[in-house]
Design a protein around this motif. Structure first.
Motif, PDB file in Angstrom:
ATOM      1  N   LEU A  48      -2.030   9.493  -5.980  1.00  0.00           N
ATOM      2  CA  LEU A  48      -2.939   8.086  -6.636  1.00  0.00           C
ATOM      3  C   LEU A  48      -2.340   7.197  -8.163  1.00  0.00           C
ATOM      4  N   ASN A  49      -2.129   8.705  -9.078  1.00  0.00           N
ATOM      5  CA  ASN A  49      -1.049   7.854 -10.239  1.00  0.00           C
ATOM      6  C   ASN A  49       0.282   7.478  -9.553  1.00  0.00           C
ATOM      7  N   THR A  50       0.999   8.339  -8.636  1.00  0.00           N
ATOM      8  CA  THR A  50       2.525   7.996  -8.477  1.00  0.00           C
ATOM      9  C   THR A  50       2.689   6.498  -7.755  1.00  0.00           C
ATOM     10  N   LEU A  51       1.260   7.103  -6.024  1.00  0.00           N
ATOM     11  CA  LEU A  51       1.349   5.876  -5.510  1.00  0.00           C
ATOM     12  C   LEU A  51       1.549   3.920  -6.554  1.00  0.00           C
ATOM     13  N   ALA A  52       0.668   4.314  -7.433  1.00  0.00           N
ATOM     14  CA  ALA A  52      -0.042   3.038  -8.272  1.00  0.00           C
ATOM     15  C   ALA A  52       1.501   2.905  -8.843  1.00  0.00           C
ATOM     16  N   GLY A  53       2.358   3.811  -9.354  1.00  0.00           N
ATOM     17  CA  GLY A  53       3.551   3.512 -10.197  1.00  0.00           C
ATOM     18  C   GLY A  53       4.735   3.137  -9.404  1.00  0.00           C
ATOM     19  N   ILE A  54       4.399   3.514  -8.046  1.00  0.00           N
ATOM     20  CA  ILE A  54       5.830   3.252  -6.834  1.00  0.00           C
ATOM     21  C   ILE A  54       5.270   1.509  -7.099  1.00  0.00           C
ATOM     22  N   CYS A  55       3.921   1.222  -6.505  1.00  0.00           N
ATOM     23  CA  CYS A  55       4.077   0.031  -6.127  1.00  0.00           C
ATOM     24  C   CYS A  55       4.330  -1.591  -7.910  1.00  0.00           C
ATOM     25  N   LEU A  56       3.797  -0.571  -8.751  1.00  0.00           N
ATOM     26  CA  LEU A  56       4.199  -1.225 -10.175  1.00  0.00           C
ATOM     27  C   LEU A  56       5.739  -1.091  -9.936  1.00  0.00           C
ATOM     28  N   ALA A  57       6.599  -0.777  -9.799  1.00  0.00           N
ATOM     29  CA  ALA A  57       8.065  -1.008  -9.821  1.00  0.00           C
ATOM     30  C   ALA A  57       8.817  -1.563  -8.921  1.00  0.00           C
ATOM     31  N   SER A  58       7.985  -2.205  -7.614  1.00  0.00           N
ATOM     32  CA  SER A  58       8.651  -2.181  -6.288  1.00  0.00           C
ATOM     33  C   SER A  58       7.285  -3.976  -6.466  1.00  0.00           C
ATOM     34  N   LYS A  59       7.146  -4.331  -7.570  1.00  0.00           N
ATOM     35  CA  LYS A  59       6.955  -6.057  -7.759  1.00  0.00           C
ATOM     36  C   LYS A  59       5.356  -6.148  -7.369  1.00  0.00           C
ATOM     37  N   GLN A  60       4.441  -4.928  -6.819  1.00  0.00           N
ATOM     38  CA  GLN A  60       3.214  -5.156  -6.216  1.00  0.00           C
ATOM     39  C   GLN A  60       2.083  -4.583  -6.911  1.00  0.00           C
ATOM     40  N   PRO A  61       1.853  -4.495  -7.741  1.00  0.00           N
ATOM     41  CA  PRO A  61       0.867  -4.388  -8.498  1.00  0.00           C
ATOM     42  C   PRO A  61       0.060  -4.389  -8.130  1.00  0.00           C
ATOM     43  N   SER A  83      10.088   8.761  -2.630  1.00  0.00           N
ATOM     44  CA  SER A  83       9.695   9.015  -3.229  1.00  0.00           C
ATOM     45  C   SER A  83       7.853   8.274  -2.792  1.00  0.00           C
ATOM     46  N   LEU A  84       8.043   7.571  -2.874  1.00  0.00           N
ATOM     47  CA  LEU A  84       6.618   7.274  -1.070  1.00  0.00           C
ATOM     48  C   LEU A  84       6.229   8.538  -0.193  1.00  0.00           C
ATOM     49  N   GLU A  85       7.095   8.659   0.574  1.00  0.00           N
ATOM     50  CA  GLU A  85       6.767   9.624   1.117  1.00  0.00           C
ATOM     51  C   GLU A  85       6.299  11.200   1.127  1.00  0.00           C
ATOM     52  N   TYR A  86       6.840  11.838  -0.135  1.00  0.00           N
ATOM     53  CA  TYR A  86       6.381  13.090  -1.103  1.00  0.00           C
ATOM     54  C   TYR A  86       5.139  12.450  -1.409  1.00  0.00           C
ATOM     55  N   ALA A  87       5.125  10.974  -2.128  1.00  0.00           N
ATOM     56  CA  ALA A  87       3.679  10.971  -2.778  1.00  0.00           C
ATOM     57  C   ALA A  87       3.023  10.726  -1.496  1.00  0.00           C
ATOM     58  N   LYS A  88       2.516  10.485  -0.390  1.00  0.00           N
ATOM     59  CA  LYS A  88       1.784  10.689   0.493  1.00  0.00           C
ATOM     60  C   LYS A  88       1.545  11.688   1.214  1.00  0.00           C
ATOM     61  N   ALA A  89       2.168  12.715   0.979  1.00  0.00           N
ATOM     62  CA  ALA A  89       2.684  14.086   1.545  1.00  0.00           C
ATOM     63  C   ALA A  89       1.171  14.361   0.447  1.00  0.00           C
ATOM     64  N   THR A  90       1.910  14.207  -1.240  1.00  0.00           N
ATOM     65  CA  THR A  90       0.912  14.641  -1.971  1.00  0.00           C
ATOM     66  C   THR A  90      -1.044  14.282  -1.440  1.00  0.00           C
ATOM     67  N   LYS A  95      -5.993  -0.369  -6.865  1.00  0.00           N
ATOM     68  CA  LYS A  95      -6.782   0.377  -6.153  1.00  0.00           C
ATOM     69  C   LYS A  95      -6.203   1.442  -6.122  1.00  0.00           C
ATOM     70  N   TYR A  96      -5.625   2.201  -6.321  1.00  0.00           N
ATOM     71  CA  TYR A  96      -5.323   3.931  -6.377  1.00  0.00           C
ATOM     72  C   TYR A  96      -5.521   3.898  -7.925  1.00  0.00           C
ATOM     73  N   VAL A  97      -4.998   3.429  -9.158  1.00  0.00           N
ATOM     74  CA  VAL A  97      -5.250   3.143  -9.997  1.00  0.00           C
ATOM     75  C   VAL A  97      -7.152   3.393 -10.653  1.00  0.00           C
ATOM     76  N   LEU A  98      -7.192   2.880  -9.709  1.00  0.00           N
ATOM     77  CA  LEU A  98      -8.966   2.362  -9.809  1.00  0.00           C
ATOM     78  C   LEU A  98      -9.231   3.938  -9.679  1.00  0.00           C
ATOM     79  N   GLU A  99      -9.203   4.395  -8.052  1.00  0.00           N
ATOM     80  CA  GLU A  99      -9.866   5.295  -7.842  1.00  0.00           C
ATOM     81  C   GLU A  99      -9.135   6.646  -8.583  1.00  0.00           C
TER      82      GLU A  99
END
Length: 543
Positions: free
Chosen positions: A157-170, A133-140, A175-179
């Motif tokens: 950016l929204n997907t990356l923010a979701g990954i951070c949230l789910a991996s307990k790194q909110p 998921s992270l690999e494809y989000a970065k490619a996007t 920074k992603y969601v604010l951008e």
């Protein structure tokens, strides 16, 4: 029978009604994947027509004549991936999106490649494969920046923010969601802004910053409410309730949920509806109403069991163990044991805990960014018919005052409309297709003069038709597209300004024609007229 029990009896019907659509798409996609040449092209066209007719896409996706076979296949399989993601068949979504990605790279179709990366990112997210998921989000994100496509950038950016949230790194997700929020504000994209604010609310709730979470969720709610998107506003109410419960504002949370539940049920969003039932069960327990709490938790448990949502299912079991204790201790113990079993299987690792918590939140809307092309609600046709005459009359009045040069066109248009109405009244058995070119040009001009972005969906509503029907009529009557007609109107307006206001800078002329980029305006003008705006004005002064 209570309202909740009535809803439960309807859940089976909701799933049954979707089966027909799935079978049609299965047949078309399977056939296409094994066909070649003209036969495959015909199947692709039938597939795209079905997506438009079912409301999944706003308009029929059109294949460009002469496109090579791999380009057609990449585009078709990408939309198959979108369809299967929407019905939560993530394995087939990944299968077809992966095929489309390989083909898009082969033919250097960057836009399709970026969209395939995005759908694969969120599909793998749902499959609990964070690394892919992270690999494809970065490619996007990389492709979005390369294409300078802000809409695709915000998806990633929204997907990356979701990954951070789910991996307990909110905190990393902030920074992603604010951008993403800044980009949406810059673009005045209210619909996407509401989604990004919803994600910000989730992140701040996870960080324990519930007052800030409430601020973002209320902002998202206000946007969706102003746009008339009641189903989306209901999801925001559920987000608000989560923050209100955490703050101990139980009366406010109950009010939010009682408003949200009927809208979620009406929209068929049973995932969010069941989450709200769990929240209502918690509130009832806080208020000592154990009987009502049992009713809410049982309703939620039925939905989560059918959907295989282990995290929220454990919440329902735990709630039932607490609510049943005063009157049925044996059943309460059974639910507590089920809760413990699920909890142990869910929380084998910190990563799994975070992922299951995020997967439980508000259906697919948070990380899929509410892609406009497949979820727009149908406009109320009756309202459009009633309002169209008043809106068209206003457009005529406004344009007559602001620009006398189009008075003849508007008068001629009204004469044609009157003649069409009389002809229809005298011959009810015939329904000739009216001329929509001039009314559409008048509406486009009105939008530009009001400083708006040209919205052909809104123009179609004013003309009491649909966007797809409008496109078809324009194609029939002019041989060109609606977008070409927009360009024609802009160039006509530019010529009027250039000939009437010789000292007006070209940059201001571009702005008055609805184009902020003066370089693009000059290029477009020269492409249509064969000369630059300055050359055209110099050659037409005094004429």
């Amino acid at each position: 029978m209570t309202p909740i029990r009535i809803v439960l009896t309807n859940i089976f019907l909701l799933f049954t009604l979707s089966a027909y659509s799935e079978n049609v798409v299965d047949s078309l996609v399977t056939a296409f994947d094994h066909q070649k040449g003209s036969q495959a092209a015909r199947t692709a066209e039938a597939f795209f027509r079905y997506l438009a007719e079912s409301g999944f896409t706003e308009n029929t996706v059109e294949l460009i004549p002469g496109s090579e076979a791999d380009s057609v296949k990449a585009l078709t399989l990408y939309w198959a991936g979108e369809w299967y993601y929407d019905i939560q068949d993530y394995d087939r979504s990944i299968e077809y999106s992966s095929k489309a990605l390989s083909l898009s790279r082969k033919v250097s179709a960057k836009e399709i490649e970026c969209d395939c990366d995005n759908i694969l990112s969120i599909a793998y997210f749902r499959k609990s494969d964070f690394h892919k998921s992270l690999e494809y989000a970065k490619a996007t994100l990389a492709l979005g920046r390369e294409l300078q496509d802000e809409e695709r950038i915000t998806y990633s950016l929204n997907t990356l923010a979701g990954i951070c949230l789910a991996s307990k790194q909110p905190a990393e997700g902030v920074k992603y969601v604010l951008e993403a929020i800044r980009i949406c504000e810059k673009r005045n994209d209210s619909l996407k802004l509401a989604v990004r604010c919803g994600m910000a609310a989730e992140i701040h709730h996870s960080m324990g910053e519930d007052e800030k979470s409430l601020e973002y969720s209320r902002r998202a709610y206000d946007i969706n409410k102003a746009m008339g998107l009641e189903d989306k506003a209901a999801v925001r109410l559920s987000q608000m309730a989560a923050a209100q419960i955490a703050l101990g504002w139980y009366d406010d949370a109950e009010k939010s949920l009682l408003e949200a539940l009927p809208e979620l049920e009406k929209a068929g969003n049973m995932q969010s509806w069941a989450i709200s039932c769990n929240q209502m069960g918690d509130i009832c327990l806080q208020k000592g109403n154990h009987e009502k709490a049992v009713e809410y938790f049982r309703a939620a448990l039925k939905v989560f069991t059918e959907k295989g949502d282990a995290y929220n299912k454990s919440h329902s079991h735990y709630g039932l163990s607490r609510a049943l204790t005063p009157r049925n201790s044996n059943e309460a113990i059974e639910h507590l044991m089920l809760y413990t079993h699920i909890k142990d299987s869910l929380y084998n690792s910190e990563m799994n805990q975070g992922l299951n918590e995020y997967n439980a939140r508000y259906r697919n809307e948070q990380i899929t960014s509410e892609r406009d092309h497949h979820l727009n609600s149908k406009r109320r046709i009756l309202w459009c018919c009633i309002a169209a005459i008043a809106l068209l009359a206003f457009a005529i009045w406004f344009l007559a005052r602001r620009n006398k040069s189009i008075k003849f066109i508007l008068d001629d248009t009204m004469a044609k409309l009157d003649a069409a109405r009389k002809h229809t009244a005298s011959r009810p058995s015939q329904t000739p297709e009216r001329d929509v070119v001039e009314p559409l040009k008048a509406e486009i001009r009105k939008q530009i003069m009001e400083g708006k972005e040209v919205d052909l969906q809104e123009a179609a509503a004013v003309l009491c038709t649909t966007r797809s029907n409008l496109n078809r009529q324009i194609k029939t009557q002019t041989g060109g597209s609606s977008s070409a007609l927009v360009t024609e109107v802009r160039i006509e307006m530019a010529k009027e300004i250039l000939s009437g206001q010789k000292d007006k800078p070209v940059s201001e002329v571009a702005m008055l024609c609805g184009i902020n980029d003066v370089s693009y305006f000059i290029t477009l003008f020269k492409k249509v007229t064969g000369t630059t705006p300055k050359q055209w004005r110099d050659g037409n002064i005094g004429q």
